[in-house]
Design an enzyme around this catalytic site. Structure first.
Site, short mmCIF file in Angstrom:
data_model
loop_
_atom_site.label_atom_id
_atom_site.label_comp_id
_atom_site.label_asym_id
_atom_site.label_seq_id
_atom_site.Cartn_x
_atom_site.Cartn_y
_atom_site.Cartn_z
N TYR A 96 -35.47 10.26 -10.39
CA TYR A 96 -34.75 9.56 -9.40
C TYR A 96 -34.87 8.09 -9.15
CZ TYR A 96 -34.01 8.57 -4.31
OH TYR A 96 -33.59 8.25 -2.85
N PHE B 30 -6.95 -5.50 -3.84
CA PHE B 30 -6.79 -4.12 -4.25
C PHE B 30 -6.92 -3.60 -2.70
CE2 PHE B 30 -8.49 0.31 -5.11
CZ PHE B 30 -7.46 0.78 -5.70
N ASP B 31 -6.38 -2.27 -2.46
CA ASP B 31 -6.22 -1.83 -1.08
C ASP B 31 -7.52 -1.76 -0.42
OD1 ASP B 31 -6.82 0.41 -2.56
OD2 ASP B 31 -5.14 1.46 -2.07
N ASP C 139 -12.93 -8.48 -9.83
CA ASP C 139 -12.57 -7.10 -9.64
C ASP C 139 -12.08 -6.60 -10.98
OD1 ASP C 139 -11.32 -4.75 -9.09
OD2 ASP C 139 -10.58 -5.25 -6.83
N ALA D 109 -11.71 -3.36 -12.83
CA ALA D 109 -11.03 -2.21 -12.96
C ALA D 109 -10.37 -2.02 -14.49
CB ALA D 109 -10.18 -1.66 -11.79
N LYS E 177 -11.20 3.52 -14.18
CA LYS E 177 -10.02 2.89 -14.88
C LYS E 177 -10.42 2.63 -16.50
CE LYS E 177 -8.77 2.25 -10.48
NZ LYS E 177 -9.69 2.62 -9.36
N HIS F 297 -2.00 4.56 4.22
CA HIS F 297 -1.14 5.18 2.94
C HIS F 297 -1.88 6.52 2.45
CE1 HIS F 297 -3.70 2.15 1.09
NE2 HIS F 297 -3.43 2.87 0.08
#
Length: 472
Positions: free
Chosen positions: A74, A136-137, A227, A229, A270, A463
């Site tokens: 854990y 990004f969204d 960011d 990705a 990604k 969306h």
């Protein structure tokens, strides 16, 4: 093998997943049942799934084997230390928090940085504005629900599908500094450098531009979040297009690029190729208070900071995926596959954004001039593509961009794009040819495609779950 014109797949396929074929009549009913929203279709009704490359591709045998090494303690898991050491080796970042995926990292750092700006720099609540080359969204969504405006500052030709440029994902650096001056640095909690720039068509950002943006941010004491990705694809484009780094390895370029940020936030689904997983990492002790507060939030929202919502085996797999995802031949093949699709579409008269790293972006606004932006032409094209060939894709346009949360008005969208996202090591050249042929058939019926209007509109990230109908 550099003397060959086309690079074949640098892998062997040993496990396959059967897919079913369906009739047009079946698909027309399926998309109606899904509220004219491809997100709401069942995967078993999809022939080629180009919705996303996030956790949908193949993984390497080394990644699969690594799962068996998982330490499921854990706290203080051995697998966590393996992951943290890999992050330090690749990016040079000292402090690592694993998360279940990228939005898990966003829900930690975004409110913490906003509160810090208000507390230490005198920023005014409800006056906060975060900046990016393009959000990004989900990054935009987390920014907005924390009562902060998300403002995009991109280069002049980012969305001009008639113009080729090496780095259409770049910040406009002059406009970036001007925005900081106009808004007031005290009201800007963070700047996000998105690599590659997804919403601009998977377009790369040059290392010189990352450095320039970071220098501006440092001048005004604003933290920069990378960011990350598609960090490896961005490094590949830098290697191929930025002369100063032509002789550098992907690993060297990646390490250099991350000097020009303070925080790393990653959806590892990604370029790190895992089915689930994310990272929130801090370069050094300069934001130690933010790291400490994010660790505390992690316990509440993700899990103990040494597992962050991931099992030990998943952390081991992620550590291997970060390395495997930077393979030179892998990246060359993947980007060649996207280029092949873009070239094929344009050869049959389908306008596209220039090829990026992970997807072909069809210019639906150009293809469907009879459908106005408020009737979502790219989303209408996505529905038609599914009806025609059972191919699922996703709109990157007005539907995704959404409304201003303060005024309720639709944000003006720079381009109405349909993203055909290529999962890693999943589809072959024959699949690309089938997609191109499907668009040829769509082109014959283009004037019969109708715009869409809402039946149900969610208040944020609409969306994903909206339901629509065709306009009469």
């Amino acid at each position: 093998m550099n003397h060959f014109k086309h690079l074949p797949e640098p892998f062997r396929i040993r496990v396959i997943e059967p897919v079913k074929t369906t009739s047009r009549e079946y698909r027309e009913q399926a998309i109606l049942n899904a509220g004219m929203n491809p997100f709401l279709l069942d995967s078993e009704d999809i022939f080629i799934d180009l919705l996303t490359d996030s956790g949908t591709g193949a993984i390497t045998q080394n990644m699969q084997a690594a799962m068996l090494r998982g330490d499921e303690a854990y706290s203080g898991s051995r697998s966590y230390h393996t992951l943290a050491a890999t992050v330090k080796q690749i990016f040079g970042y000292q402090h690592t928090i694993p998360t279940h995926q990228g939005r898990g990292a966003e829900q930690l750092y975004i409110p913490v940085l906003i509160r810090k700006r208000e507390r230490e720099k005198g920023g005014k609540p409800d006056s906060m504005v975060a900046l990016s080359n393009y959000f990004f969204d989900t990054t935009q969504g987390h920014t907005q629900i924390n009562r902060c405006v998300a403002k995009n500052i991109y280069c002049a030709n980012a969305f001009n599908t008639d113009v080729y440029e090496d780095f259409k994902g770049n910040f406009d650096l002059a406009k970036l500094e001007q925005a900081i001056i106009e808004i007031g640095a005290e009201n800007i909690p963070y700047i996000v450098s998105t690599i590659t720039c997804n919403s601009a068509g998977g377009q790369p950002v040059s290392l010189a531009n990352l450095k320039g943006a970071y220098e501006i941010a440092q001048k005004y004491q604003i933290p920069v979040v990378m960011d990350s990705a598609r960090f490896a694809e961005n490094a590949y484009f830098i290697q191929q297009r930025e002369a100063a780094y032509a002789d550098w390895s992907i690993e060297q370029i990646t390490y250099e690029a991350y000097k020009y940020a303070d925080i790393l936030a990653m959806s590892a689904k990604k370029d790190a190729m895992v089915q689930i997983g994310g990272l929130l990492c801090f370069k050094d002790d300069s934001l130690l208070d933010v790291y400490t507060e994010c660790r505390t939030l992690c316990v509440l929202q993700e899990g103990f900071p040494t597992y962050g919502g991931l099992e030990g085996g998943a952390m081991e797999r992620l550590a291997v995926g970060l390395v495997d995802g930077m393979r030179q031949d892998w990246l060359a093949y993947r980007i060649q596959q996207v280029q092949y699709l873009v070239d094929g579409l344009q050869a049959v008269g389908i306008y596209c954004q220039q090829a990026g790293g992970h997807a072909a972006f069809v210019d639906a606004g150009k293809l469907l001039p009879h459908i106005p932006a408020e009737q979502f032409p790219a989303h209408a094209l996505a529905c038609e593509l599914y009806k025609t060939a059972g191919i699922r894709a996703v709109e990157i346009g007005s539907l995704l961009l959404g409304r201003d949360p303060q005024t309720g008005k639709q944000h003006p969208c720079p381009a109405e794009l349909l993203r055909l996202t290529i999962p890693r090591a999943t589809y072959t050249q024959t699949h690309m040819d089938f997609i191109i042929e499907a668009f040829q058939k769509i082109k014959e019926n283009i004037h019969n495609i109708k715009g869409l209007e809402f039946v149900y509109e969610p208040p944020i990230l609409r969306h994903f779950t909206a339901r629509l109908k065709e306009v009469d």
